[in-house]
Structures are given as structure tokens and as C-alpha cells.
Design a protein around this motif. Structure first.
Motif, PDB file in Angstrom:
ATOM      1  N   UNK A  45       0.991  -1.165  -0.138  1.00  0.00           N
ATOM      2  CA  UNK A  45      -0.036   0.235  -0.069  1.00  0.00           C
ATOM      3  C   UNK A  45       1.010   1.147   0.127  1.00  0.00           C
ATOM      4  N   UNK A  46       0.720   2.184  -0.910  1.00  0.00           N
ATOM      5  CA  UNK A  46       1.710   3.344  -1.304  1.00  0.00           C
ATOM      6  C   UNK A  46       0.760   4.338  -1.328  1.00  0.00           C
ATOM      7  N   UNK A  47       1.261   5.421  -0.932  1.00  0.00           N
ATOM      8  CA  UNK A  47       0.691   6.944  -1.160  1.00  0.00           C
ATOM      9  C   UNK A  47       1.585   7.654  -2.013  1.00  0.00           C
ATOM     10  N   UNK A  48       1.314   7.651  -3.184  1.00  0.00           N
ATOM     11  CA  UNK A  48       2.139   8.643  -4.016  1.00  0.00           C
ATOM     12  C   UNK A  48       2.070   9.905  -3.788  1.00  0.00           C
ATOM     13  N   UNK A  49       3.220  10.893  -4.176  1.00  0.00           N
ATOM     14  CA  UNK A  49       3.348  12.040  -3.803  1.00  0.00           C
ATOM     15  C   UNK A  49       2.287  13.037  -4.380  1.00  0.00           C
ATOM     16  N   UNK A  50       1.492  13.813  -3.527  1.00  0.00           N
ATOM     17  CA  UNK A  50       0.521  14.507  -4.464  1.00  0.00           C
ATOM     18  C   UNK A  50      -1.038  13.850  -4.093  1.00  0.00           C
ATOM     19  N   UNK A  51      -0.873  12.597  -3.679  1.00  0.00           N
ATOM     20  CA  UNK A  51      -2.305  11.847  -3.542  1.00  0.00           C
ATOM     21  C   UNK A  51      -2.846  11.841  -2.019  1.00  0.00           C
ATOM     22  N   UNK A  52      -3.996  11.621  -2.034  1.00  0.00           N
ATOM     23  CA  UNK A  52      -4.574  11.496  -0.724  1.00  0.00           C
ATOM     24  C   UNK A  52      -4.710  10.267  -0.145  1.00  0.00           C
ATOM     25  N   UNK A  53      -5.218   9.459  -1.051  1.00  0.00           N
ATOM     26  CA  UNK A  53      -5.506   7.984  -0.963  1.00  0.00           C
ATOM     27  C   UNK A  53      -4.573   7.074  -1.288  1.00  0.00           C
ATOM     28  N   UNK A  54      -3.976   5.723  -0.536  1.00  0.00           N
ATOM     29  CA  UNK A  54      -3.188   4.847  -0.869  1.00  0.00           C
ATOM     30  C   UNK A  54      -3.688   4.135  -2.022  1.00  0.00           C
ATOM     31  N   UNK A  55      -2.681   3.588  -2.837  1.00  0.00           N
ATOM     32  CA  UNK A  55      -3.185   2.722  -3.843  1.00  0.00           C
ATOM     33  C   UNK A  55      -2.365   1.294  -3.497  1.00  0.00           C
ATOM     34  N   UNK A  56      -2.500   0.339  -4.302  1.00  0.00           N
ATOM     35  CA  UNK A  56      -1.758  -1.183  -4.058  1.00  0.00           C
ATOM     36  C   UNK A  56      -0.994  -1.340  -5.330  1.00  0.00           C
ATOM     37  N   UNK A  57       0.094  -1.583  -5.019  1.00  0.00           N
ATOM     38  CA  UNK A  57       1.125  -2.076  -6.167  1.00  0.00           C
ATOM     39  C   UNK A  57       1.856  -3.308  -5.722  1.00  0.00           C
ATOM     40  N   UNK A  58       2.078  -4.004  -6.710  1.00  0.00           N
ATOM     41  CA  UNK A  58       2.931  -5.171  -6.662  1.00  0.00           C
ATOM     42  C   UNK A  58       4.422  -4.824  -6.183  1.00  0.00           C
ATOM     43  N   UNK A  59       5.062  -5.439  -5.502  1.00  0.00           N
ATOM     44  CA  UNK A  59       6.305  -4.931  -4.931  1.00  0.00           C
ATOM     45  C   UNK A  59       7.308  -4.919  -6.073  1.00  0.00           C
TER      46      UNK A  59
END
Length: 67
Positions: A45-59
Motif C-alpha cells: 500500500x503506497x501513497x504517491x506524492x500529491x495523492x491523498x489515498x493509498x493505492x496497491x502496487x506489486x512489490x
């Protein structure tokens, strides 16, 4: 299984990451911070810079960067 009780030793919460080009043109090169692990073993679970909500990414799509 809840992702909040697991950790990924390569990507501890708080790690700065950059998304690899293999993730696709929309996400490639973006940076963010790991906030936890996902439901699946290799998901983050990652919060990208400038985003408010986390997204899920494969490692496999992210790499740790130095701050």
C-alpha cells in the motif's frame, strides 16, 4: 489475512519508493511512501506524492530510493 499485521522486510512502512517503468506510463517515475502491505503477499500500500489515498502496487513495480 489482514495486511496490517504483516510487513515486507524490503519495504518497511515509511520507506520512500519510486515506481518502475514496467508499471506502465501512468505511474512510471512517480515517487511516494509505503504505508503498509496489501492483502496479497507481494502487494504494498503506497501513497504517491500529491495523492491523498493509498493505492496497491506489486512489490516488483517499485524500488526503494534514498531520501
Amino acid at each position: 489475512m489482514s495486511g496490517s499485521t504483516q510487513t515486507n522486510p524490503r519495504f518497511p512502512p515509511g520507506s520512500r519508493i519510486q515506481v518502475k517503468p514496467t508499471a506502465g506510463p501512468r505511474l512510471a517515475g512517480k515517487t511516494g511512501r509505503v504505508v503498509g502491505v496489501g492483502y496479497y503477499p507481494k502487494s504494498l500500500r503506497v501513497v504517491l506524492d500529491g495523492s491523498k489515498a493509498p493505492i496497491t502496487l506489486h512489490a516488483d513495480y517499485v524500488v526503494v530510493i534514498d531520501e
